[in-house]
Every structure is written in C-alpha cells, then in structure tokens.
Design a protein around this motif. Structure first.
Motif, PDB file in Angstrom:
ATOM      1  N   GLU A  49       0.825  -1.200   0.000  1.00  0.00           N
ATOM      2  CA  GLU A  49       0.000   0.000   0.000  1.00  0.00           C
ATOM      3  C   GLU A  49       0.860   1.251   0.000  1.00  0.00           C
ATOM      4  O   GLU A  49       2.050   1.223   0.326  1.00  0.00           O
ATOM      5  N   ILE A  50       0.226   2.350  -0.406  1.00  0.00           N
ATOM      6  CA  ILE A  50       0.822   3.679  -0.333  1.00  0.00           C
ATOM      7  C   ILE A  50      -0.116   4.553   0.482  1.00  0.00           C
ATOM      8  O   ILE A  50      -1.338   4.514   0.294  1.00  0.00           O
ATOM      9  N   GLN A  51       0.453   5.357   1.373  1.00  0.00           N
ATOM     10  CA  GLN A  51      -0.339   6.307   2.148  1.00  0.00           C
ATOM     11  C   GLN A  51       0.171   7.720   1.863  1.00  0.00           C
ATOM     12  O   GLN A  51       1.373   7.946   1.743  1.00  0.00           O
ATOM     13  N   TYR A  52      -0.770   8.662   1.750  1.00  0.00           N
ATOM     14  CA  TYR A  52      -0.449  10.062   1.458  1.00  0.00           C
ATOM     15  C   TYR A  52      -1.011  10.951   2.557  1.00  0.00           C
ATOM     16  O   TYR A  52      -2.103  10.698   3.071  1.00  0.00           O
ATOM     17  N   TRP A  53      -0.285  12.026   2.856  1.00  0.00           N
ATOM     18  CA  TRP A  53      -0.797  13.009   3.807  1.00  0.00           C
ATOM     19  C   TRP A  53      -0.025  14.312   3.676  1.00  0.00           C
ATOM     20  O   TRP A  53       1.013  14.368   3.004  1.00  0.00           O
ATOM     21  N   THR A  54      -0.547  15.355   4.282  1.00  0.00           N
ATOM     22  CA  THR A  54       0.136  16.649   4.330  1.00  0.00           C
ATOM     23  C   THR A  54       0.640  16.872   5.743  1.00  0.00           C
ATOM     24  O   THR A  54      -0.129  16.803   6.715  1.00  0.00           O
ATOM     25  N   ALA A  55       1.932  17.110   5.873  1.00  0.00           N
ATOM     26  CA  ALA A  55       2.553  17.307   7.178  1.00  0.00           C
ATOM     27  C   ALA A  55       2.194  18.682   7.741  1.00  0.00           C
ATOM     28  O   ALA A  55       1.770  19.578   7.003  1.00  0.00           O
ATOM     29  N   MET A  61       3.524  14.225   1.742  1.00  0.00           N
ATOM     30  CA  MET A  61       4.340  13.058   2.047  1.00  0.00           C
ATOM     31  C   MET A  61       3.649  11.767   1.617  1.00  0.00           C
ATOM     32  O   MET A  61       2.425  11.702   1.499  1.00  0.00           O
ATOM     33  N   SER A  62       4.467  10.748   1.398  1.00  0.00           N
ATOM     34  CA  SER A  62       3.930   9.414   1.140  1.00  0.00           C
ATOM     35  C   SER A  62       4.791   8.390   1.850  1.00  0.00           C
ATOM     36  O   SER A  62       5.966   8.633   2.166  1.00  0.00           O
ATOM     37  N   ARG A  63       4.184   7.246   2.093  1.00  0.00           N
ATOM     38  CA  ARG A  63       4.900   6.096   2.669  1.00  0.00           C
ATOM     39  C   ARG A  63       4.433   4.856   1.924  1.00  0.00           C
ATOM     40  O   ARG A  63       3.237   4.571   1.842  1.00  0.00           O
ATOM     41  N   MET A  64       5.371   4.131   1.300  1.00  0.00           N
ATOM     42  CA  MET A  64       5.039   2.965   0.491  1.00  0.00           C
ATOM     43  C   MET A  64       5.704   1.716   1.030  1.00  0.00           C
ATOM     44  O   MET A  64       6.890   1.726   1.386  1.00  0.00           O
ATOM     45  N   SER A  65       4.930   0.622   1.080  1.00  0.00           N
ATOM     46  CA  SER A  65       5.450  -0.714   1.354  1.00  0.00           C
ATOM     47  C   SER A  65       4.984  -1.612   0.225  1.00  0.00           C
ATOM     48  O   SER A  65       3.784  -1.676  -0.064  1.00  0.00           O
ATOM     49  N   ALA A  72      11.320  -6.531  -1.988  1.00  0.00           N
ATOM     50  CA  ALA A  72      10.682  -5.582  -1.074  1.00  0.00           C
ATOM     51  C   ALA A  72      11.155  -4.151  -1.316  1.00  0.00           C
ATOM     52  O   ALA A  72      12.345  -3.905  -1.540  1.00  0.00           O
ATOM     53  N   TRP A  73      10.192  -3.225  -1.286  1.00  0.00           N
ATOM     54  CA  TRP A  73      10.446  -1.792  -1.304  1.00  0.00           C
ATOM     55  C   TRP A  73       9.836  -1.184  -0.042  1.00  0.00           C
ATOM     56  O   TRP A  73       8.663  -1.440   0.270  1.00  0.00           O
ATOM     57  N   GLU A  74      10.607  -0.397   0.670  1.00  0.00           N
ATOM     58  CA  GLU A  74      10.117   0.377   1.815  1.00  0.00           C
ATOM     59  C   GLU A  74      10.630   1.798   1.630  1.00  0.00           C
ATOM     60  O   GLU A  74      11.834   2.033   1.654  1.00  0.00           O
ATOM     61  N   GLU A  75       9.716   2.740   1.409  1.00  0.00           N
ATOM     62  CA  GLU A  75      10.134   4.098   1.050  1.00  0.00           C
ATOM     63  C   GLU A  75       9.229   5.148   1.678  1.00  0.00           C
ATOM     64  O   GLU A  75       8.054   4.882   1.968  1.00  0.00           O
ATOM     65  N   ASP A  76       9.797   6.327   1.858  1.00  0.00           N
ATOM     66  CA  ASP A  76       8.963   7.501   2.101  1.00  0.00           C
ATOM     67  C   ASP A  76       9.400   8.631   1.180  1.00  0.00           C
ATOM     68  O   ASP A  76      10.484   8.590   0.587  1.00  0.00           O
ATOM     69  N   GLU A  77       8.547   9.606   1.038  1.00  0.00           N
ATOM     70  CA  GLU A  77       8.733  10.663   0.048  1.00  0.00           C
ATOM     71  C   GLU A  77       8.272  11.975   0.672  1.00  0.00           C
ATOM     72  O   GLU A  77       7.210  12.030   1.316  1.00  0.00           O
ATOM     73  N   THR A  78       9.049  13.025   0.507  1.00  0.00           N
ATOM     74  CA  THR A  78       8.697  14.351   1.012  1.00  0.00           C
ATOM     75  C   THR A  78       8.804  15.356  -0.125  1.00  0.00           C
ATOM     76  O   THR A  78       9.849  15.442  -0.786  1.00  0.00           O
ATOM     77  N   VAL A  79       7.723  16.106  -0.353  1.00  0.00           N
ATOM     78  CA  VAL A  79       7.668  17.060  -1.456  1.00  0.00           C
ATOM     79  C   VAL A  79       7.235  18.416  -0.916  1.00  0.00           C
ATOM     80  O   VAL A  79       6.241  18.518  -0.183  1.00  0.00           O
ATOM     81  N   ARG A  80       7.960  19.450  -1.306  1.00  0.00           N
ATOM     82  CA  ARG A  80       7.553  20.820  -1.017  1.00  0.00           C
ATOM     83  C   ARG A  80       7.411  21.560  -2.344  1.00  0.00           C
ATOM     84  O   ARG A  80       8.319  21.511  -3.176  1.00  0.00           O
ATOM     85  N   LEU A  81       6.283  22.219  -2.519  1.00  0.00           N
ATOM     86  CA  LEU A  81       6.000  22.911  -3.768  1.00  0.00           C
ATOM     87  C   LEU A  81       6.477  24.352  -3.706  1.00  0.00           C
ATOM     88  O   LEU A  81       6.463  24.991  -2.644  1.00  0.00           O
ATOM     89  N   PRO A 138       5.659   7.888  -5.890  1.00  0.00           N
ATOM     90  CA  PRO A 138       4.212   8.073  -6.000  1.00  0.00           C
ATOM     91  C   PRO A 138       3.773   9.525  -6.151  1.00  0.00           C
ATOM     92  O   PRO A 138       3.057   9.861  -7.096  1.00  0.00           O
ATOM     93  N   ILE A 139       4.194  10.406  -5.259  1.00  0.00           N
ATOM     94  CA  ILE A 139       3.726  11.796  -5.322  1.00  0.00           C
ATOM     95  C   ILE A 139       4.299  12.502  -6.543  1.00  0.00           C
ATOM     96  O   ILE A 139       3.568  13.134  -7.317  1.00  0.00           O
ATOM     97  N   ALA A 140       5.608  12.424  -6.714  1.00  0.00           N
ATOM     98  CA  ALA A 140       6.245  13.137  -7.822  1.00  0.00           C
ATOM     99  C   ALA A 140       5.733  12.646  -9.165  1.00  0.00           C
ATOM    100  O   ALA A 140       5.683  13.412 -10.129  1.00  0.00           O
ATOM    101  N   GLY A 141       5.338  11.374  -9.251  1.00  0.00           N
ATOM    102  CA  GLY A 141       4.770  10.871 -10.491  1.00  0.00           C
ATOM    103  C   GLY A 141       3.371  11.392 -10.753  1.00  0.00           C
ATOM    104  O   GLY A 141       2.964  11.561 -11.910  1.00  0.00           O
ATOM    105  N   ASN A 142       2.627  11.665  -9.688  1.00  0.00           N
ATOM    106  CA  ASN A 142       1.256  12.160  -9.838  1.00  0.00           C
ATOM    107  C   ASN A 142       1.184  13.647 -10.175  1.00  0.00           C
ATOM    108  O   ASN A 142       0.308  14.082 -10.925  1.00  0.00           O
TER     109      ASN A 142
END
Length: 682
Positions: A49-55, A61-65, A72-81, A138-142
C-alpha cells in the motif's frame, strides 16, 4: 505512481550533500491515522500500500510498502511545492531490491539540482518544470499529471522532456454513497509510449491500472473494469497505426544483392530474395535469380536480409508493443504469461486488421497461491484446479502453459500430462522445492530463465525458496562455484540434450540483476542513448540487486559469467536455446551478443532468434527461415551480423506476411527519436 526508468559551484555543493545512505524502516515517516490509502494489487492479490498526507509544515508526504515475489520496497517521500506550483524540494528515502533509495532535488537561485542513486545533474530553472525521480515516486509521479489535467496544458519535465495528457474514457466506480465517476487520461512524453492514469472529479489521481495496479483503497473490486475500459479506449487508436505504417506491395518485391541468412544456418553473399503475395518465391545468387520486370527492387548492397526475428520471452504490455517490436525487426513473439482476456482481445483485433502486431504465440501463466504468486497468474488452489486451468488455456486459444514458482510440485506431472494431451507446450519457472531435472521429468518441454537451470546445483535452502528473492540472491552467491563438467550439472545437461528440452535463458535479465552498480550504463541500452525520453533513459543506468550479506558485486559478476558459460555448454551439447528478453525488446540483440560471448557463432546466435524458436512452437514449416515457400517475414539490416551480431540493431525495412514497413517510421510511432548508434559509448 509510475516507476519510470527515467556545473556551477552551487550545483556541486548540492550534489555533494544529496542523500546517500539507506534509511532503515524504523526511521521512515509514520503516516497519520487519516492518511489517504492506495492499495497495490494484481489479479494474484494484494502486494502492498501507499499512504499520502500533508505534514504540519505543509510538505506533501507518502509512505510505500511493496512486496512483490520476495522483492521488497520500503520508502517515504517528502515534497515541497514552490510558488509556481511545481516541486521546489524533494527527498526519497528507504530501501529497494537494488539497495539504497536516496534521492534529492532542489530549486534555488534559478538552478535545479538533483542527485539520485544512479545519477546527478543540474539545469537552469526559468519556468515551471516538474522533476520526475529515478526511483519509485508516487507523489512526484502524480503531480505533473494532475497539473496537466487542472490547466489543460502540457508540462515541462526535469531532467528533460515534455508531458501531455489526453482524455481517454470515463467510468463509474463504487456503489451507493461511495459511487463516483473517474476519468482515464492517456499520458505521453514520459515513457515513450502512452500509458493511462485515472483521476477523480477533482482531478486527483485515483488509479493506475496494469500488471501491477495502484488504486484508491475501497475500490479494489473495480480494477478489472477499469483495466478493460482503458484497454478498449487505447485500442481505438490502433487501427490508424495499422493503416499508416504498413504498405502492401501490388507487385513482387525483390531484395537484390543482399547478404542473406538462408536455410536457418548460414550467411550467403550477393543473393536475391523475391517475395510475391506474402510468400518467398525465389532465393539464390544475383546472377541466377530472375524476377518480373514490374517488381519493386530493394537495393540491398552492403545490407543483410534475415528472417524476421523472434522475441521468445515478451510479455505484451499494450498495443504499442507491436510497432515497437516490429521496429526492432521482430515479427514473432512468444508471450509467456499475461492477462489472458487482453491477449484474446488483441488476437481478435490483429486478425481483423485493427492491430499492428507481430505474430503472438501466447501461453497462459498458471501458479499456486502464496505470497510470491505471479501478479498476472491464473491461480490454482488444488491439483484439480491446475488441470482445469490447463483446459482453460486450450479453450482460450493459447499455444502453451507456463507454470510458475508457487505451484505445488506434485501438480506439475498431472498438469503437464493434460497439457500434452491437448497439444500445448509446457514451460516455466521451476517451482520452489523442485530442481530442473525433476521438472523436466514431470513434463517440462522448456525451462525459462538460466538461473532456474542453475538451480540444479544450488543448496537446498535456495531451492526451497526459489520462487522469491532466492532465485536471484542464491544464484548470485553460488553459481560462480558450479562445475559444469561435473555432477549435478553434467547429467542435467546431457538429459536435456537427449530429450530436446529447450532453454529460454534471458541472460540479459541476469546481466541487469547481477552485473551493474547504480549509475553504470547498461550494454543492452547503450546504443539507444539519445533516442528516448530522458525520463526513460535514466533507467539505462539502474543498478542490479544489492548483494546479500556475505556476498559482493564481484561474486555476482563471477556468477553471471558462469551463467553465460552454462548457456555455451548447453548449446555445444545440443540443448535448444531460444532468445528472449523478458523486457522491452530493446534487449534482444544484447542477448545474442551474450550468446556469441558464450561461444556461439553469429549464425548460431541468429538461429536462436529465428529458426530455433519457430521450430519450438511448431511454426517452422511456414516461418523462421529464408527459403522458397516460406512466409515473407523478413528484416533488412544495415551492416554485417555475420561478423558483428550487434548490427542486427540497425533495421531499415521490415516485412511481415508480405507487407512492408519502414523501421524509422515504426520507431517514431513508439517515441524513438532516431536510430541506435553503431557503437555504444559511455
């Protein structure tokens, strides 16, 4: 949601300070309870799953497992516009089968700078442009897709390129209060050929659907309907390609003064090959073969005419796979596992002249149920169900069945017997707990992937878990120590030669997993640098699997060298070898180059991609060789593959069923801007 294989003092400083170390799972971001959830799934079940939220500070942000067949992939993602709505700061952390996930991007003082696990670079930043990471993002691709839908305008990308969105279809998903209308968009400019993304009424990403799907939680049951809708929508564009890229000659075609690969085994100089009404009607020296005065003459001086190539391991992705493979000179493919319903639909559209595609010889993929089940499998829970799925494959018009790693070994013999009774070819991965000799004795006609052949010599703990990551890590650790002239490999190879058991080695897959470090330019793709979107070409430098504890990259490379040697030893012993890619198709000629390294002559390597696969599927009576009476499936290449097998990359004309296609036009139709280089350079 799409994982795309995609010089100033300030730039140097930012590149030097980019993220570089693996982030442990315990230190990755923790999603809040109200995070939006997406399920990663396939017909085989749920994979993560992937989870998205705004900090609180405004970062998205996203968190993917993700767990896919033991990888296995375990990642998080932080984006500032930034103020322009594009990405101003980006960070991707975590771990993947390739090892570290560490990627950063930043815009400052009119300069965009990025650093990933495979590359680093910078560019002037004067207008909005969206960075597309090299990693699973996930986020940057969207974001660029959502921007295009919101504005109706194309967007610039970094490291390069320009993306475009075009409306495809709408569908209703959910029931009751959860029902909503979603829209599919065709996205181009990012991956060479179009792919579909679904958005909701607000323009937010709802799903991407394919062999591995990402879909908003709660709507998993809508995945099959969305896949069918997007495939049908994309298919409406295919008849135009079938009309505009193909010419049907009204007179005989004479390929004059070519070097021809004749009889499936030898190159002959200064030949003329005449085609009429889809058949080869004459082959011979230029001073002996006559052709009608009204013939269309193709001057082949300095060029080579070969039978149309075969990609013996190509999972057809979409309608653009056809023109892409044809541009490479491939007129026949074996699809060893796919969405059977889509395979049947494409078969019908090709027969109706609405789809430009090579001949496809398809198998149904059959697997057992477990955490490593293949994501496109027809899943059996019992011996009886496995046999029923074999019957279903025959009813669907398939030519074979491919068994997979989670199959119960006890089911192989009865399922293979049923397949043989129905005239189906039996091939596949070797199920966990079996060795290839046992699978062959149970009915395999062919073993898929060279690392499953090597499983004969692996320790029990590798064999017992070979449907997961151990098929790579175990072979990477131990294959280097195999003695190919001693037991157990000696008897296995002799038995395979005696039975005529074929092997589909996909050495290019093993090379990509064992040999490169992140940043190394793959020899499979090096000749194509500069012809594809930058977001795709970044993937040419994707490293292999990170060696497990106690092994090194040198161990993996030594094991790969032994796998190449194994293919050569099998070939010398008389084991049929068929060339396939299990990739995009661009890798096919590299596969043949590796065969030459293994000791094949160029003619023997070319036979592995022409006459041998044709014979394996029983098509050799009408295709696979240049001889009178055979179907006119041909490719004209610039150069001399009798000396340099890599010259097969330089396709100029392709003929299938007697219809002519220009390779340059086929390349352009699938987003390839130019011809591959004759010599690859780092």
């Amino acid at each position: 949601m799409r994982n795309l294989l995609a010089t100033t003092a300030l730039a140097a400083l930012l590149l030097a300070t980019g993220a570089a170390a693996q982030t442990p799972v315990s230190e990755l971001a923790k999603p809040p309870a109200d995070a939006k959830r997406f399920t990663i799934m396939s017909p085989a079940g749920r994979h993560g799953e992937i989870q998205y939220w705004t900090a609180p500070d405004g970062a998205v942000m996203s968190r993917m497992s993700l767990l896919l067949r033991g990888q296995a992939w375990e990642e998080d993602e932080t984006v500032r516009l930034g103020a322009d709505g594009a990405i101003a700061e980006y960070e991707l952390r975590g771990s993947s089968p390739q090892g570290d996930v560490a990627e950063t991007f930043r815009v400052a003082d009119g300069l965009a700078v990025w650093k990933s696990q495979i590359d680093g670079g910078s560019a002037k930043y004067t207008r909005p442009a969206f960075y597309l990471p090299a990693g699973f993002s996930p986020i940057a691709g969207n974001l660029p897709i959502e921007r295009m839908i919101a504005t109706g305008q194309d967007v610039d990308m970094l490291p390069g390129g320009r993306a475009h969105a075009e409306k495809l279809a709408t569908a209703t998903v959910g029931t009751g209060a959860s029902a909503q209308t979603v829209t599919a968009w065709s996205i181009t400019g990012l991956s060479g050929t179009p792919f579909a993304v679904w958005t909701d009424a607000n323009g937010a990403t709802f799903a991407t659907i394919g062999g591995l799907s990402f879909i908003r939680a709660g709507y998993e049951g809508d995945q099959p309907a969305l896949e069918k809708a997007q495939d049908e929508a994309l298919a409406r564009k295919s008849p135009e390609l079938a009309r505009t890229l193909v010419e049907t000659p009204s007179v005989p075609v004479a390929f004059y003064d070519v070097r021809a690969f004749v009889d499936g085994k030898r190159f002959a100089e200064h030949q003329t090959v005449v085609v009429d009404k889809g058949k080869i009607v004459a082959v011979g020296p230029i001073d002996k073969v006559k052709f009608p005065k009204a013939s269309r003459i193709v001057d082949g001086k300095g060029m080579t005419l070969t039978p149309g190539l075969w990609d013996a391991h190509m999972h057809v992705g979409d309608d653009y796979t056809g023109p892409s493979e044809l541009s490479l000179g491939v007129t026949s493919v074996r699809d060893p596992g796919n969405n059977d319903a889509l395979t049947q639909a494409r078969r019908a559209r090709r027969a109706a002249g609405e789809l430009l595609s090579p001949h496809v010889y398809a198998s149904s993929l059959i697997d057992g149920k477990g955490p490593n089940t293949a994501q496109i499998a027809n899943v059996a829970a019992t011996r009886e169900e496995a046999i029923q799925l074999v019957d279903a494959a025959k009813a669907k018009g398939q030519v074979g069945v491919k068994f997979y790693g989670t199959m119960d070994p006890a089911w192989i013999a009865p399922a293979a017997a049923e397949a043989h009774k129905l005239g189906l070819h039996v091939h596949g991965h070797v199920p966990a707990g079996m060795r290839p000799a046992q699978a062959i004795a149970a009915g395999y006609d062919e073993v898929t992937h060279i690392y499953f052949v090597a499983m004969q010599a692996m320790p029990d703990d590798v064999v017992n878990h070979s449907n997961g990551i151990q098929r790579f890590q175990g072979v990477g650790r131990y294959a280097k120590d195999m003695d190919l002239n001693a037991e157990p490999m000696k008897s296995l190879i002799a038995d395979m030669a005696k039975r005529g058991t074929a092997v589909d080695p996909t050495l290019v897959v093993a090379e990509s997993l064992f040999v490169p470090e992140n940043g190394d330019l793959s020899p499979s793709y090096a000749p194509y640098v500069g012809t594809l979107p930058p977001t795709v070409e970044r993937g040419f430098r994707q490293g292999g699997f990170a060696p497990a504890d106690g092994t090194t990259r040198a161990d993996f490379r030594a094991s790969f060298k032994k796998l190449v040697e194994l293919v050569g030893v099998m070939h010398k012993a008389g084991v049929p070898i068929v060339a396939g890619t299990d990739g995009s198709g661009l890798e096919l000629v590299r596969e043949l180059e590796l065969y030459v390294e293994a000791g094949f002559t160029p003619a023997e390597a070319l036979a592995a991609a022409t006459s041998v696969p044709a014979r394996l599927v029983g098509a050799d009576k009408h295709t696979g060789t240049i001889a009178v009476g055979m179907d006119a499936d041909l490719v004209l290449v610039d150069g001399d593959p009798s000396k340099t097998i890599g010259d097969l990359r330089h396709t100029r004309l392709v003929m299938m069923d007697g219809k002519l296609m220009e390779a340059d036009k086929l390349r352009a139709a699938v987003g390839v801007q130019g011809r591959p280089a004759f010599e690859a350079a780092e």
